[in-house]
Design a protein around this motif. Structure first.
Motif, mmCIF file in Angstrom:
data_model
loop_
_atom_site.group_PDB
_atom_site.id
_atom_site.type_symbol
_atom_site.label_atom_id
_atom_site.label_comp_id
_atom_site.label_asym_id
_atom_site.label_seq_id
_atom_site.Cartn_x
_atom_site.Cartn_y
_atom_site.Cartn_z
ATOM 1 N N ARG A 101 -46.689 107.243 17.348
ATOM 2 C CA ARG A 101 -46.464 106.514 16.094
ATOM 3 C C ARG A 101 -45.606 105.268 16.304
ATOM 4 O O ARG A 101 -45.834 104.252 15.663
ATOM 5 N N ILE B 110 -42.288 112.341 11.396
ATOM 6 C CA ILE B 110 -42.893 111.187 10.717
ATOM 7 C C ILE B 110 -41.918 110.556 9.736
ATOM 8 O O ILE B 110 -41.796 109.329 9.670
ATOM 9 N N TYR B 111 -41.188 111.384 8.966
ATOM 10 C CA TYR B 111 -40.203 110.836 8.036
ATOM 11 C C TYR B 111 -39.116 110.076 8.771
ATOM 12 O O TYR B 111 -38.663 109.042 8.313
ATOM 13 N N TRP C 190 -40.492 106.737 9.543
ATOM 14 C CA TRP C 190 -40.575 105.905 8.335
ATOM 15 C C TRP C 190 -39.224 105.355 7.942
ATOM 16 O O TRP C 190 -39.079 104.179 7.636
#
Length: 163
Positions: A125, A156-157, A160
């Protein structure tokens, strides 16, 4: 773990194949009136979510009128691989087993990612691959992944919010 997120992605992808459908996400302290209005709105295709009038029993009655009773609905579900589907995500084992016995379904226990897969997700990512990660960030990356403890949503958070 991302169970509800995964279930929602499946729902979004398949919802066009079903005439009657609903996706409901319940919190730990659910507002039953709001949940019932949402179910009614989604299965009927009419907007009931903003309606303040009526009791919970009246909304339940409207849902029952539209769908008939759950016992009848369960019998109407085809037992083949095609047809109606209910996906329930939960942390509570008793809820999973109740759904399993009521709807002749399957229970899938999702496990956290191992460190190899956590790194793959994280580096993929952020850097498109581990090879593109600067050497000076590898140690801090491992610390971040240790805190995420194999939870895909946490990884993932973090990306972000940190990005």
């Amino acid at each position: 773990m991302g169970k509800t997120t995964l279930a929602n992605q499946v729902y979004q992808e398949l919802k066009g194949k079903f005439d009657c459908r609903a996706f409901i996400s319940m919190s730990r302290n659910p507002d039953m009136m709001n949940i019932l209005r949402t179910i009614l709105s989604e299965v009927t295709g009419q907007k009931y979510g903003d309606t303040k009038s009526g009791s919970i029993q009246q909304v339940i009655s409207k849902i029952n009128d539209f769908l008939a009773e759950w016992d009848v609905l369960k019998c109407a579900f085809p037992s083949s691989n095609y047809g109606s589907k209910i996906i329930t995500t939960t942390r509570i084992s008793n809820v999973a087993h109740s759904c399993h016995s009521s709807f002749r379904g399957h229970i899938y226990n999702i496990k956290p990612l191992n460190m190899v897969h956590s790194r793959q997700l994280f580096y993929g990512r952020l850097f498109n691959s581990k090879e593109n990660c600067p050497a000076y960030l590898e140690e801090v990356s491992d610390q971040i992944l240790a805190k995420c403890d194999g939870l895909p949503l946490a990884i993932i958070y973090y990306i972000w919010f940190a990005g």
